[in-house]
Design an enzyme around this catalytic site. Structure first.
Site, PDB file in Angstrom:
ATOM      1  N   ARG A   1      25.878  45.863  35.267  1.00 19.78           N
ATOM      2  CA  ARG A   1      25.753  44.527  34.654  1.00 19.78           C
ATOM      3  C   ARG A   1      24.332  44.304  34.119  1.00 19.78           C
ATOM      4  O   ARG A   1      23.776  43.210  34.199  1.00 19.78           O
ATOM      5  CB  ARG A   1      26.054  43.420  35.671  1.00 19.78           C
ATOM      6  CG  ARG A   1      27.455  43.396  36.181  1.00 19.78           C
ATOM      7  CD  ARG A   1      28.454  43.025  35.084  1.00 19.78           C
ATOM      8  NE  ARG A   1      29.735  42.678  35.651  1.00 19.78           N
ATOM      9  CZ  ARG A   1      30.658  43.565  36.037  1.00 19.78           C
ATOM     10  NH1 ARG A   1      30.438  44.857  35.860  1.00 19.78           N
ATOM     11  NH2 ARG A   1      31.788  43.168  36.553  1.00 19.78           N
TER      12      ARG A   1
ATOM     13  N   SER B   1      32.723  36.497  37.878  1.00 20.79           N
ATOM     14  CA  SER B   1      32.001  36.780  39.126  1.00 20.79           C
ATOM     15  C   SER B   1      30.672  36.040  39.092  1.00 20.79           C
ATOM     16  O   SER B   1      29.887  36.224  38.156  1.00 20.79           O
ATOM     17  CB  SER B   1      31.691  38.276  39.258  1.00 20.79           C
ATOM     18  OG  SER B   1      32.859  39.026  39.324  1.00 20.79           O
TER      19      SER B   1
ATOM     20  N   GLU C   1      24.935  36.797  39.314  1.00 15.46           N
ATOM     21  CA  GLU C   1      25.122  37.605  38.112  1.00 15.46           C
ATOM     22  C   GLU C   1      25.044  36.693  36.890  1.00 15.46           C
ATOM     23  O   GLU C   1      24.592  37.093  35.817  1.00 15.46           O
ATOM     24  CB  GLU C   1      26.510  38.270  38.174  1.00 15.46           C
ATOM     25  CG  GLU C   1      26.739  39.288  37.094  1.00 15.46           C
ATOM     26  CD  GLU C   1      28.189  39.397  36.673  1.00 15.46           C
ATOM     27  OE1 GLU C   1      28.413  39.811  35.531  1.00 15.46           O
ATOM     28  OE2 GLU C   1      29.079  39.066  37.450  1.00 15.46           O
TER      29      GLU C   1
HETATM   30  N1  EPU Z   1      37.856  41.047  48.612  1.00 19.04           N
HETATM   31  C1  EPU Z   1      37.959  40.283  49.743  1.00 19.04           C
HETATM   32  N2  EPU Z   1      38.521  39.043  49.644  1.00 19.04           N
HETATM   33  C2  EPU Z   1      39.014  38.576  48.470  1.00 19.04           C
HETATM   34  C3  EPU Z   1      38.913  39.360  47.302  1.00 19.04           C
HETATM   35  C4  EPU Z   1      38.325  40.604  47.388  1.00 19.04           C
HETATM   36  O1  EPU Z   1      37.545  40.696  50.819  1.00 19.04           O
HETATM   37  O2  EPU Z   1      39.521  37.456  48.476  1.00 19.04           O
HETATM   38  C5  EPU Z   1      37.203  42.370  48.728  1.00 19.04           C
HETATM   39  C6  EPU Z   1      38.216  43.451  48.943  1.00 19.04           C
HETATM   40  O3  EPU Z   1      37.695  44.343  49.876  1.00 19.04           O
HETATM   41  C7  EPU Z   1      38.321  44.121  47.602  1.00 19.04           C
HETATM   42  C8  EPU Z   1      36.884  44.004  47.137  1.00 19.04           C
HETATM   43  O4  EPU Z   1      36.507  42.690  47.569  1.00 19.04           O
HETATM   44  O5  EPU Z   1      38.744  45.432  47.732  1.00 19.04           O
HETATM   45  C9  EPU Z   1      36.670  44.134  45.679  1.00 19.04           C
HETATM   46  O6  EPU Z   1      37.399  43.117  44.966  1.00 19.04           O
HETATM   47  P1  EPU Z   1      37.695  43.316  43.399  1.00 19.04           P
HETATM   48  O7  EPU Z   1      38.495  44.523  43.181  1.00 19.04           O
HETATM   49  O8  EPU Z   1      38.233  42.016  42.870  1.00 19.04           O
HETATM   50  O9  EPU Z   1      36.287  43.612  42.768  1.00 19.04           O
HETATM   51  P2  EPU Z   1      34.886  42.902  42.884  1.00 19.04           P
HETATM   52  O10 EPU Z   1      33.896  43.940  43.274  1.00 19.04           O
HETATM   53  O11 EPU Z   1      34.953  41.689  43.737  1.00 19.04           O
HETATM   54  C10 EPU Z   1      34.235  43.488  40.432  1.00 19.04           C
HETATM   55  C11 EPU Z   1      33.668  42.789  39.242  1.00 19.04           C
HETATM   56  C12 EPU Z   1      34.745  41.985  38.510  1.00 19.04           C
HETATM   57  C13 EPU Z   1      35.877  42.923  38.126  1.00 19.04           C
HETATM   58  C14 EPU Z   1      36.417  43.597  39.399  1.00 19.04           C
HETATM   59  C15 EPU Z   1      37.509  44.618  39.118  1.00 19.04           C
HETATM   60  C16 EPU Z   1      31.324  42.390  39.819  1.00 19.04           C
HETATM   61  C17 EPU Z   1      30.288  41.375  40.160  1.00 19.04           C
HETATM   62  N3  EPU Z   1      32.566  41.925  39.650  1.00 19.04           N
HETATM   63  O12 EPU Z   1      34.628  42.464  41.354  1.00 19.04           O
HETATM   64  O13 EPU Z   1      34.159  41.493  37.328  1.00 19.04           O
HETATM   65  O14 EPU Z   1      36.925  42.228  37.454  1.00 19.04           O
HETATM   66  O15 EPU Z   1      35.330  44.305  40.049  1.00 19.04           O
HETATM   67  O16 EPU Z   1      36.941  45.740  38.574  1.00 19.04           O
HETATM   68  O17 EPU Z   1      31.000  43.567  39.705  1.00 19.04           O
HETATM   69  C18 EPU Z   1      33.019  39.637  36.345  1.00 19.04           C
HETATM   70  O18 EPU Z   1      32.049  40.378  36.233  1.00 19.04           O
HETATM   71  O19 EPU Z   1      33.014  38.443  35.939  1.00 19.04           O
HETATM   72  C19 EPU Z   1      34.223  40.150  36.989  1.00 19.04           C
HETATM   73  C20 EPU Z   1      35.294  39.387  37.245  1.00 19.04           C
END
Ligand code: EPU
Length: 344
Positions: free
Chosen positions: A163, A236, A339
């Site tokens: 990012r 995010s 972010e």
């Molecule tokens: N999780 C929880 N509780 C929840 C939701 C998620 O514990 O309610 C944990 C789970 O362990 C899950 C992990 O969080 O496996 C990761 O969740 P997710 O796959 O949604 O990914 P993220 O790391 O939270 C990142 C990006 C998102 C992108 C997703 C999917 C960042 C800051 N965010 O989120 O990007 O859509 O991966 O690739 O890197 C954005 O940048 O605006 C955005 C939405």
């Protein structure tokens, strides 16, 4: 051609739907408009925005806000049977991806459904489901507002990170205005399905098309993330924290102390460091679906702060941001960093 609207309300120009205004809203349709616009602005403050999908205005902006309406799209053959797609910075990223997937081109499908425009895809190095914009970006055409000339930056010139890019660095912030981004895509590329259990969604990977992967990603996102057309948010709100091995070891112990001796937390090795899940930290700190006043964390993805009632003020968002940072730090000893860009 360009237009200037004085004292402009930007509520519909930021996806958080903050009710803020700027001194002047300037839209232009061609890169050649920029030298004149920048010369006219002189020493007055300005910022450039895309769809306003990754920013929090802290109040009215006391300067001009530029927005690209460069909507051209050119394709040409690249090396090794690839296709180069040069897109205007003002094109919505998702409509570009719908188009490239429809044309059978692989490379951007995992980024489907991310709000924002082409210019911001380079500035922010947007990413999702194991793919980042930098994986497809060949070069970025810009107007250099310091040297007052057009330049083309290569992928490596852009210094892309998680990012992050040169465009966000303290040294270069605000200097370059992205006019076009060129992506390298391929009709014979292979899908990236190793994030989470994306692979399990498909019976036969050999018959996949970019549009099938796109549709699946859109389905997953719609279940987890709020639709910015309906609920204001900036995606995010925090970055996933990256910590060194010693901090990670302390964190593993802390998780057991707080949640029980069997408890584990997601962590992904990145070089010598570990990337933790901000969503997990906020969730386990008890702040999933947490609401104060008009703002809340989203009930299926707590990493997203939403304008729950449509009436949230910047102060309320800041209050929830600080509460989350403090609660996660007190509970797990990890400091979250936003972010979303804060603009005052
Ligand atoms: N999780 C929880 N509780 C929840 C939701 C998620 O514990 O309610 C944990 C789970 O362990 C899950 C992990 O969080 O496996 C990761 O969740 P997710 O796959 O949604 O990914 P993220 O790391 O939270 C990142 C990006 C998102 C992108 C997703 C999917 C960042 C800051 N965010 O989120 O990007 O859509 O991966 O690739 O890197 C954005 O940048 O605006 C955005 C939405």
């Amino acid at each position: 051609m360009h237009t200037v609207i004085p004292d402009y309300n930007m509520k519909m120009q930021n996806t958080f739907r903050m009710n803020v205004s700027c001194k002047g809203w300037i839209e232009y349709t061609d890169a050649s408009d920029l030298p004149g616009i920048i010369a006219t602005l002189g020493d007055t403050d300005f910022i450039h925005i895309g769809q306003g999908s990754n920013m929090l205005f802290l109040g009215n902006y006391n300067g001009s806000v530029l927005h690209s309406r460069i909507l051209t799209l050119e394709t040409s053959p690249g090396e090794n049977a690839t296709t180069l797609v040069r897109a205007g910075a003002g094109i919505s990223m998702d409509s570009l991806i719908e188009h490239t997937c429809g044309a059978g081109l692989w490379g951007l499908e995992n980024l489907s459904g991310i709000p924002g425009e082409v210019g911001a895809s380079a500035v922010q190095n947007v990413g999702a489901y194991g793919v980042e914009a930098k994986d497809a970006i060949v070069s970025v055409d810009c107007y250099d507002t310091f040297e007052r000339r057009f330049v083309t930056l290569s992928n490596s010139d852009c210094k892309f990170g998680y990012r992050d890019s040169l465009f966000k660095s303290a040294e270069f912030k605000g200097r370059y205005i992205v006019t076009h981004v060129t992506y390298r895509l391929s009709a014979s590329g292979c899908p990236v399905l190793d994030y989470g259990h994306l692979n399990d969604c498909f019976d036969n990977v050999s018959t996949l098309t970019p549009s099938l992967v796109r549709n699946r990603i859109l389905e997953i996102r719609s279940k987890k993330l709020p639709d910015v057309e309906k609920v204001g948010s900036a995606g995010s709100f925090f970055k996933n924290p990256v910590v060194d091995a010693e901090t990670h070891a302390d964190f593993v112990q802390r998780v057991k102390t707080v949640l029980g001796s069997d408890a584990t937390a997601p962590a992904f090795k990145v070089g010598e460091c570990y990337k933790l899940s901000a969503a997990w930290l906020i969730d386990r700190a008890g702040l999933k679906g947490y609401q104060i006043g008009n703002v809340a964390t989203w009930h299926t993805q707590p990493l997203v702060i939403v304008n729950a009632t449509g009436k949230a003020s910047p102060e309320e968002v800041l209050q929830l941001e600080n509460l989350i940072i403090e609660r996660v730090r007190d509970t797990f000893g990890i400091t979250l960093h936003p972010e979303v860009e804060h603009i005052d």
